[in-house]
Write a protein that holds these residues in place. Structure first.
Motif, mmCIF file in Angstrom:
data_model
loop_
_atom_site.group_PDB
_atom_site.id
_atom_site.type_symbol
_atom_site.label_atom_id
_atom_site.label_comp_id
_atom_site.label_asym_id
_atom_site.label_seq_id
_atom_site.Cartn_x
_atom_site.Cartn_y
_atom_site.Cartn_z
ATOM 1 N N SER A 1 40.145 44.588 22.146
ATOM 2 C CA SER A 1 40.851 43.597 22.957
ATOM 3 C C SER A 1 42.311 43.545 22.524
ATOM 4 N N VAL A 2 43.222 43.754 23.485
ATOM 5 C CA VAL A 2 44.664 43.798 23.195
ATOM 6 C C VAL A 2 45.345 42.637 23.918
ATOM 7 N N SER A 3 46.068 41.822 23.172
ATOM 8 C CA SER A 3 46.815 40.686 23.723
ATOM 9 C C SER A 3 48.311 40.926 23.545
ATOM 10 N N HIS A 4 49.084 40.485 24.560
ATOM 11 C CA HIS A 4 50.538 40.695 24.524
ATOM 12 C C HIS A 4 51.190 39.668 25.448
ATOM 13 N N PRO A 5 52.433 39.236 25.157
ATOM 14 C CA PRO A 5 53.091 38.244 26.026
ATOM 15 C C PRO A 5 53.240 38.685 27.473
ATOM 16 N N ALA A 6 53.257 39.991 27.747
ATOM 17 C CA ALA A 6 53.392 40.469 29.122
ATOM 18 C C ALA A 6 52.068 40.454 29.871
ATOM 19 N N LEU A 7 50.981 40.106 29.198
ATOM 20 C CA LEU A 7 49.657 40.101 29.816
ATOM 21 C C LEU A 7 49.186 38.664 30.031
ATOM 22 N N ARG A 8 48.655 38.390 31.208
ATOM 23 C CA ARG A 8 48.056 37.076 31.436
ATOM 24 C C ARG A 8 46.729 36.951 30.713
ATOM 25 N N MET A 9 45.972 38.045 30.665
ATOM 26 C CA MET A 9 44.695 38.075 29.967
ATOM 27 C C MET A 9 44.654 39.334 29.112
ATOM 28 N N PRO A 10 43.909 39.323 28.005
ATOM 29 C CA PRO A 10 43.818 40.522 27.175
ATOM 30 C C PRO A 10 43.211 41.694 27.936
ATOM 31 N N VAL A 11 43.678 42.897 27.603
ATOM 32 C CA VAL A 11 43.103 44.130 28.141
ATOM 33 C C VAL A 11 41.982 44.569 27.199
ATOM 34 N N LYS A 12 40.810 44.888 27.779
ATOM 35 C CA LYS A 12 39.653 45.241 26.971
ATOM 36 C C LYS A 12 39.142 46.627 27.343
ATOM 37 N N LYS A 13 38.846 47.413 26.314
ATOM 38 C CA LYS A 13 38.237 48.731 26.473
ATOM 39 C C LYS A 13 36.993 48.781 25.583
ATOM 40 N N SER A 14 35.870 49.297 26.127
ATOM 41 C CA SER A 14 34.593 49.242 25.412
ATOM 42 C C SER A 14 33.877 50.585 25.453
ATOM 43 N N PHE A 15 32.933 50.734 24.523
ATOM 44 C CA PHE A 15 32.007 51.869 24.539
ATOM 45 C C PHE A 15 30.681 51.423 23.931
ATOM 46 N N VAL A 16 29.608 52.123 24.301
ATOM 47 C CA VAL A 16 28.268 51.850 23.783
ATOM 48 C C VAL A 16 27.873 52.995 22.868
ATOM 49 N N LEU A 17 27.370 52.641 21.691
ATOM 50 C CA LEU A 17 26.962 53.640 20.699
ATOM 51 C C LEU A 17 25.477 53.943 20.831
ATOM 52 N N THR A 18 25.151 55.206 20.821
ATOM 53 C CA THR A 18 23.761 55.669 20.762
ATOM 54 C C THR A 18 23.597 56.516 19.510
ATOM 55 N N VAL A 19 22.669 56.135 18.645
ATOM 56 C CA VAL A 19 22.416 56.864 17.390
ATOM 57 C C VAL A 19 21.165 57.717 17.574
ATOM 58 N N GLU A 20 21.306 59.026 17.438
ATOM 59 C CA GLU A 20 20.189 59.966 17.527
ATOM 60 C C GLU A 20 19.502 60.058 16.172
ATOM 61 N N GLU A 21 18.166 59.831 16.159
ATOM 62 C CA GLU A 21 17.427 59.917 14.904
ATOM 63 C C GLU A 21 17.378 61.363 14.405
ATOM 64 N N ARG A 22 17.132 61.518 13.107
ATOM 65 C CA ARG A 22 17.129 62.863 12.515
ATOM 66 C C ARG A 22 16.051 63.739 13.122
ATOM 67 N N SER A 23 14.848 63.181 13.387
ATOM 68 C CA SER A 23 13.764 63.987 13.963
ATOM 69 C C SER A 23 14.179 64.542 15.309
ATOM 70 N N GLY A 24 14.838 63.755 16.061
ATOM 71 C CA GLY A 24 15.301 64.228 17.361
ATOM 72 C C GLY A 24 16.279 65.370 17.219
#
Length: 441
Positions: A380-403
């Protein structure tokens, strides 16, 4: 009802609706000045705040406050209320001051219908919108039969008693509808400035200056008497109608400054300051896609880049929560757990770009643990030029060792089969060539 009577009724109603937006009087702060010589012979000025009222109406109107100094503004070619853009009385801030012509007494102000030479006492009236929508400065002329004293008139200004009424008229007005502006990089901006004078053919001089970091630079000047113009930014064709607005073609970081519009009609000179702030929103990006897969025990440097922003004030925060909880929160379900702020976050130093903007990177090292699989990481990035924070996201997937072991075994099998197939094809090809060579013909 006859059509003519209907039309007259409609006109009267419209006039009544318009008149409710014109104030009849305003409470004002009047800063009086007492000028005296101290024991060492030096000139001293004492500013005395006094209660005052700015009243609009004909001569003889009763004061709105009998205990305050009343500045009665009578009708003239200029009406201050025309410049108030429909603002209500409670939205206006009014300031009154004495105005000194700096000893210039040999230039009489043209007064229509005045018999002989009529002297003047001057006051300035500044009206501001409480929300910063405009600023108007009017010069009030109070006629006087007494000639001004020699030298600076403020040494012997006539006293004004409490409850006294001064009959005045508006001689000149200078206004701006942009007391403060916010500009984005690369865009054009218009700095609004207009003036009006109560007589035709005034000897007008218009100027623009820029004040930045204590240094004042003249941008434009025009003198009506000589017709000479220096600099650029103001359309000469608009000056005749009182429009002295300054056009800024391309906003840069160095454009951030205080711009001063000055209009002079001797012996009067009015100035307005316009604050221009440059604000450029950051461009936000991640070094990973919206879905990140890592093997169990693996590590990945995850970075959030905020680039090309101005001014320097920026805040980058990382949060993490379960993807399911994030979906519940977006659906406004009651009781959804709140995201937690990451603590193991590092920041790069601010990078100063060639266009004077800044860039910053926030990063952390993500450890791929099984319990972290399915979590949503958000920058989440906030700045005086922004009315609302800009948000960038990702989802983590962990592969098990057996896989991963199965995938590795499958890859080895595929490579082995490909190698066997290649050898088999090579053998068949060479055998075919030998059979062709052994034929008797």
């Amino acid at each position: 009802m006859s059509p003519v009577l209907k039309i007259l009724t409609y006109v009267c109603l419209c006039a009544g609706v318009q008149s409710v937006h014109w104030v009849s009087w305003l409470p004002c702060h009047f800063t009086d000045e007492l000028v005296f010589l101290d024991a060492d012979g030096h000139t001293r000025t004492e500013h005395v705040p006094r209660e005052a009222v700015l009243r609009f109406g004909p001569t003889g109107d009763p004061p709105a406050n009998s205990g305050a100094v009343t500045f009665l503004v009578t009708g003239s070619k200029l009406d201050l209320r025309r410049f108030l853009d429909g603002a209500q009385a409670e939205q206006l801030e009014c300031e009154l001051q004495r105005y000194s012509t700096k000893g210039v007494h040999d230039i009489p102000w043209p007064v229509q219908g005045a018999g002989g030479h009529q002297h003047s006492r001057w006051f300035s009236c500044t009206l501001r919108h409480a929300n910063g929508l405009f600023k108007v400065t009017g010069f009030l002329r109070h006629p006087s039969d007494r000639p001004p004293p020699e030298g600076q008139e403020y040494h012997s200004w006539p006293a004004i008693g409490d409850g006294e009424t001064l009959v005045t008229s508006v001689a000149m007005v200078i206004e701006t509808q942009s007391p403060s502006l916010r500009a984005a990089l690369g865009l054009a901006q218009k700095l609004h400035c207009r003036f009006s004078v109560d007589h035709k053919g005034p000897n007008v001089t218009a100027e623009w200056h820029r004040r930045r970091r204590g240094e004042i630079t003249r941008l434009f000047s025009y003198a009506a008497r000589s017709g000479r113009a220096e600099g650029s930014g103001v359309a000469l064709g608009r000056l005749a109608s009182g429009d002295a607005s300054y056009d800024l073609p391309f906003a840069e970081v160095r454009s951030e400054a205080t711009y001063i519009c000055s209009v002079s009609v001797p012996p009067l000179r009015g100035s307005l300051e316009i604050d221009l702030q440059v604000k450029e929103a950051p461009r936000v990006s991640l070094n990973v896609g919206p879905a990140l897969s890592l093997p169990e025990g693996g590590e990945q440097k995850v970075s959030c880049h905020a680039e090309s922003y101005y001014p320097l004030d920026v805040e980058i925060v990382w949060h993490v929560q379960d993807a399911a909880a994030a979906a519940a929160a977006s659906g406004r379900r009651v009781g959804a757990p709140l995201p937690k702020q990451l603590q193991n976050v590092l920041l790069s130093s601010h990078r100063h770009n060639q266009d004077q903007t800044y860039s910053l990177t926030s990063f952390f090292y993500l450890q791929a643990r099984p319990e972290a699989s399915g979590r949503l990481f958000t920058c989440s990035v906030s700045h005086p030029a922004l009315r609302m924070p800009v948000k960038k996201s990702f989802v983590l997937t962990v592969e098990e060792r057996s896989g991963w072991m199965l995938k590795l075994l499958g890859a080895v099998v595929l490579v082995s089969l490909a190698a066997v197939l290649f050898l088999l094809l090579s053998y068949l090809h060479s055998a075919k060539r030998r059979s062709v060579q052994k034929k008797p013909y």
